[in-house]
Design a protein around this motif. Sequence first.
Motif, PDB file in Angstrom:
ATOM      1  N   LEU A  30       0.820  -1.205   0.000  1.00 32.27           N
ATOM      2  CA  LEU A  30       0.000   0.000   0.000  1.00 32.27           C
ATOM      3  C   LEU A  30       0.858   1.261   0.000  1.00 32.27           C
ATOM      4  CD1 LEU A  30      -2.817  -1.063   2.496  1.00 32.27           C
ATOM      5  CD2 LEU A  30      -2.990  -0.833   0.022  1.00 32.27           C
ATOM      6  N   GLU A  31       1.956   1.234   0.751  1.00 34.70           N
ATOM      7  CA  GLU A  31       2.841   2.403   0.743  1.00 34.70           C
ATOM      8  C   GLU A  31       3.444   2.616  -0.639  1.00 34.70           C
ATOM      9  OE1 GLU A  31       6.441   4.521   3.283  1.00 34.70           O
ATOM     10  OE2 GLU A  31       5.817   2.475   3.802  1.00 34.70           O
ATOM     11  N   ALA A  32       3.644   1.514  -1.371  1.00 34.29           N
ATOM     12  CA  ALA A  32       4.211   1.599  -2.719  1.00 34.29           C
ATOM     13  C   ALA A  32       3.151   1.857  -3.793  1.00 34.29           C
ATOM     14  CB  ALA A  32       4.967   0.310  -3.036  1.00 34.29           C
ATOM     15  N   GLY A  33       1.885   1.969  -3.373  1.00 32.81           N
ATOM     16  CA  GLY A  33       0.818   2.207  -4.340  1.00 32.81           C
ATOM     17  C   GLY A  33       0.365   0.965  -5.076  1.00 32.81           C
ATOM     18  N   ASP A  34       0.651  -0.201  -4.513  1.00 34.30           N
ATOM     19  CA  ASP A  34       0.273  -1.475  -5.120  1.00 34.30           C
ATOM     20  C   ASP A  34      -0.995  -1.992  -4.438  1.00 34.30           C
ATOM     21  OD1 ASP A  34      -0.012  -4.062  -6.052  1.00 34.30           O
ATOM     22  OD2 ASP A  34       1.986  -4.743  -5.433  1.00 34.30           O
ATOM     23  N   PHE A  35      -2.085  -2.091  -5.183  1.00 36.68           N
ATOM     24  CA  PHE A  35      -3.369  -2.506  -4.611  1.00 36.68           C
ATOM     25  C   PHE A  35      -3.774  -3.917  -5.047  1.00 36.68           C
ATOM     26  CE2 PHE A  35      -3.359   2.083  -4.579  1.00 36.68           C
ATOM     27  CZ  PHE A  35      -3.892   2.403  -3.340  1.00 36.68           C
ATOM     28  N   THR A  51      -3.166  -6.917  -3.775  1.00 37.55           N
ATOM     29  CA  THR A  51      -3.694  -7.776  -2.708  1.00 37.55           C
ATOM     30  C   THR A  51      -5.077  -7.310  -2.270  1.00 37.55           C
ATOM     31  OG1 THR A  51      -1.473  -8.351  -1.924  1.00 37.55           O
ATOM     32  CG2 THR A  51      -3.287  -8.633  -0.364  1.00 37.55           C
ATOM     33  N   VAL A  52      -5.302  -6.004  -2.248  1.00 38.53           N
ATOM     34  CA  VAL A  52      -6.630  -5.473  -1.930  1.00 38.53           C
ATOM     35  C   VAL A  52      -7.646  -5.993  -2.939  1.00 38.53           C
ATOM     36  CG1 VAL A  52      -8.045  -3.379  -1.793  1.00 38.53           C
ATOM     37  CG2 VAL A  52      -5.755  -3.403  -0.789  1.00 38.53           C
ATOM     38  N   GLU A  53      -7.296  -5.981  -4.204  1.00 36.94           N
ATOM     39  CA  GLU A  53      -8.200  -6.482  -5.239  1.00 36.94           C
ATOM     40  C   GLU A  53      -8.534  -7.952  -5.010  1.00 36.94           C
ATOM     41  OE1 GLU A  53      -6.375  -5.817  -9.013  1.00 36.94           O
ATOM     42  OE2 GLU A  53      -6.763  -3.658  -9.020  1.00 36.94           O
ATOM     43  N   LYS A  54      -7.505  -8.764  -4.764  1.00 36.22           N
ATOM     44  CA  LYS A  54      -7.722 -10.203  -4.558  1.00 36.22           C
ATOM     45  C   LYS A  54      -8.565 -10.463  -3.313  1.00 36.22           C
ATOM     46  CE  LYS A  54      -3.292 -11.463  -6.675  1.00 36.22           C
ATOM     47  NZ  LYS A  54      -1.921 -11.957  -6.382  1.00 36.22           N
ATOM     48  N   ASP A  55      -8.267  -9.735  -2.222  1.00 36.36           N
ATOM     49  CA  ASP A  55      -9.001  -9.943  -0.973  1.00 36.36           C
ATOM     50  C   ASP A  55     -10.464  -9.517  -1.104  1.00 36.36           C
ATOM     51  OD1 ASP A  55      -6.872 -11.023   0.379  1.00 36.36           O
ATOM     52  OD2 ASP A  55      -6.291  -9.173   1.392  1.00 36.36           O
ATOM     53  N   THR A  65      -1.497  10.622   5.980  1.00 36.27           N
ATOM     54  CA  THR A  65      -1.432   9.532   4.999  1.00 36.27           C
ATOM     55  C   THR A  65      -2.735   8.743   4.849  1.00 36.27           C
ATOM     56  OG1 THR A  65      -0.569   8.014   6.697  1.00 36.27           O
ATOM     57  CG2 THR A  65       1.040   9.251   5.376  1.00 36.27           C
ATOM     58  N   GLU A  66      -3.489   8.593   5.942  1.00 35.24           N
ATOM     59  CA  GLU A  66      -4.681   7.732   5.872  1.00 35.24           C
ATOM     60  C   GLU A  66      -5.826   8.291   5.027  1.00 35.24           C
ATOM     61  OE1 GLU A  66      -6.547   5.406   8.886  1.00 35.24           O
ATOM     62  OE2 GLU A  66      -4.704   5.312  10.090  1.00 35.24           O
ATOM     63  N   PRO A  67      -6.180   9.571   5.136  1.00 38.61           N
ATOM     64  CA  PRO A  67      -7.326  10.048   4.355  1.00 38.61           C
ATOM     65  C   PRO A  67      -7.200   9.818   2.844  1.00 38.61           C
ATOM     66  CG  PRO A  67      -6.854  11.589   6.108  1.00 38.61           C
ATOM     67  CD  PRO A  67      -5.732  10.611   6.106  1.00 38.61           C
ATOM     68  N   PRO A  68      -6.079  10.192   2.192  1.00 43.97           N
ATOM     69  CA  PRO A  68      -6.004   9.926   0.753  1.00 43.97           C
ATOM     70  C   PRO A  68      -5.944   8.440   0.411  1.00 43.97           C
ATOM     71  CG  PRO A  68      -3.927  10.850   1.557  1.00 43.97           C
ATOM     72  CD  PRO A  68      -4.923  10.981   2.659  1.00 43.97           C
ATOM     73  N   LEU A  69      -5.297   7.645   1.278  1.00 39.46           N
ATOM     74  CA  LEU A  69      -5.246   6.204   1.034  1.00 39.46           C
ATOM     75  C   LEU A  69      -6.635   5.591   1.173  1.00 39.46           C
ATOM     76  CD1 LEU A  69      -3.667   3.633   0.459  1.00 39.46           C
ATOM     77  CD2 LEU A  69      -3.196   3.448   2.920  1.00 39.46           C
ATOM     78  N   ASN A 109     -12.488   3.643  -3.513  1.00 42.38           N
ATOM     79  CA  ASN A 109     -12.766   3.681  -4.953  1.00 42.38           C
ATOM     80  C   ASN A 109     -12.371   2.376  -5.629  1.00 42.38           C
ATOM     81  OD1 ASN A 109     -13.860   6.275  -4.976  1.00 42.38           O
ATOM     82  ND2 ASN A 109     -11.865   7.250  -5.257  1.00 42.38           N
ATOM     83  N   MET A 110     -11.236   1.816  -5.222  1.00 40.45           N
ATOM     84  CA  MET A 110     -10.767   0.555  -5.790  1.00 40.45           C
ATOM     85  C   MET A 110     -11.764  -0.574  -5.511  1.00 40.45           C
ATOM     86  SD  MET A 110      -8.326  -1.355  -7.190  1.00 40.45           S
ATOM     87  CE  MET A 110      -6.940  -0.220  -7.195  1.00 40.45           C
ATOM     88  N   VAL A 111     -12.160  -0.706  -4.255  1.00 38.40           N
ATOM     89  CA  VAL A 111     -13.046  -1.810  -3.864  1.00 38.40           C
ATOM     90  C   VAL A 111     -14.422  -1.644  -4.503  1.00 38.40           C
ATOM     91  CG1 VAL A 111     -14.184  -2.943  -1.915  1.00 38.40           C
ATOM     92  CG2 VAL A 111     -11.784  -2.249  -1.731  1.00 38.40           C
ATOM     93  N   GLN A 112     -14.948  -0.429  -4.540  1.00 43.58           N
ATOM     94  CA  GLN A 112     -16.259  -0.195  -5.167  1.00 43.58           C
ATOM     95  C   GLN A 112     -16.238  -0.515  -6.659  1.00 43.58           C
ATOM     96  OE1 GLN A 112     -18.455   3.316  -2.586  1.00 43.58           O
ATOM     97  NE2 GLN A 112     -17.009   3.943  -4.151  1.00 43.58           N
TER      98      GLN A 112
END
Length: 355
Positions: free
Chosen positions: A40-45, A47-51, A80-84, A90-93
């Motif tokens: 997530l810190e590197a902007g890689d989502f 795992t979020v997509e898979k989960d 850091t948390e609000p923009p993340l 948006n990604m999950v939706q």
Amino acid sequence: MTRTVVESKTKTAIIGFDQPFCVIGERINPTGRKKLAAELEAGDFSTVEKDAIAQVEAGATVLDVNAGVVYNSNPNPNETEPPLMTKMINMVQGLVDVPLCIDSSVPGALKAGLEACEGRPLLNSVTGEEDRLELVLPLVKKYNVPVVAISNDDTGISEDPDVRFAVAKKIVERAADFGIPAHDIVVDPLVMPIGAMGTAGLQVFTLVRRLREELGVNTTCGASNISFGLPNRHGINNAFLPMAMGAGMTSAIMNPVALPVKQSEIDAKKAEVAASGLELPADMDDETFCQLFGLGSTKPRPGKEMEAIRAANFLTNNDPHGGEWIRFNKAPAKPGEEAAGGRGGRAGGRRRRRA
């Protein structure tokens, strides 16, 4: 009858005493997951997509989204948390259509999530701490959303269930002062580890009954807390969840997915089989091998906890005629059959957001 309504743009989930148990998928959370936090810190989502997809396919009716990463480059979560959170929502939706639960201890992240969410999300969370009540309840009222109320206050988490009930009652009463109805409060009575407190299970069951009968509120919990530090945690969780449901609990924040078998486990079992002199077909794939030797699956699938919840739904008549139980236990499609028959739904598919 108390009903807490949570909505996405296209779907509604109802938490209620006369409803199927609401499973709130907990996997989109970097706490304790160093690999996910680094991604997530590197902007890689990825795992979020898979989960997100795996949890919905396993039966989650709501997804919890937590952006609580402590960046190495910037340790200030208020920055850091609000923009993340916005990016993750948006990604999950864009991937799944179930309602979301916005999970953060940072008020700015809660607000960012509320602004990004389509529909009516669940807000996680408010406690009985005075500053938290003053920060979170106005957001709950402004955006007209339900909220998880955690039964601890400025004195911390009490081991006395009567104190935890009193904190829950205080939150419900303070929420009423803001014009927030009790049906929009989902109380987490706090589950203690049974390994550290022998009465932890009994406490929760008693608390849930009181919360239902005296305050008329829905309830939730971090289900895996009950088995923390113990062997065979799934065995304990599988017993705890139906018992909690029987006491009146209406939802849980939990992992609905049984994770894939590790390749190292498959290789070790293959070596064991080979050493025994048993010859297997050369074309046997890993999935067939796992099924044959009871290792599980190479793919994410519903966990045993989901089996226990489905059975309890059936037994409490929240699955009329057992339709969901029958579908849950239907044999998976064999290779080639899925393509011929279609996906039968879009839970695993990607929904592209409109420009």
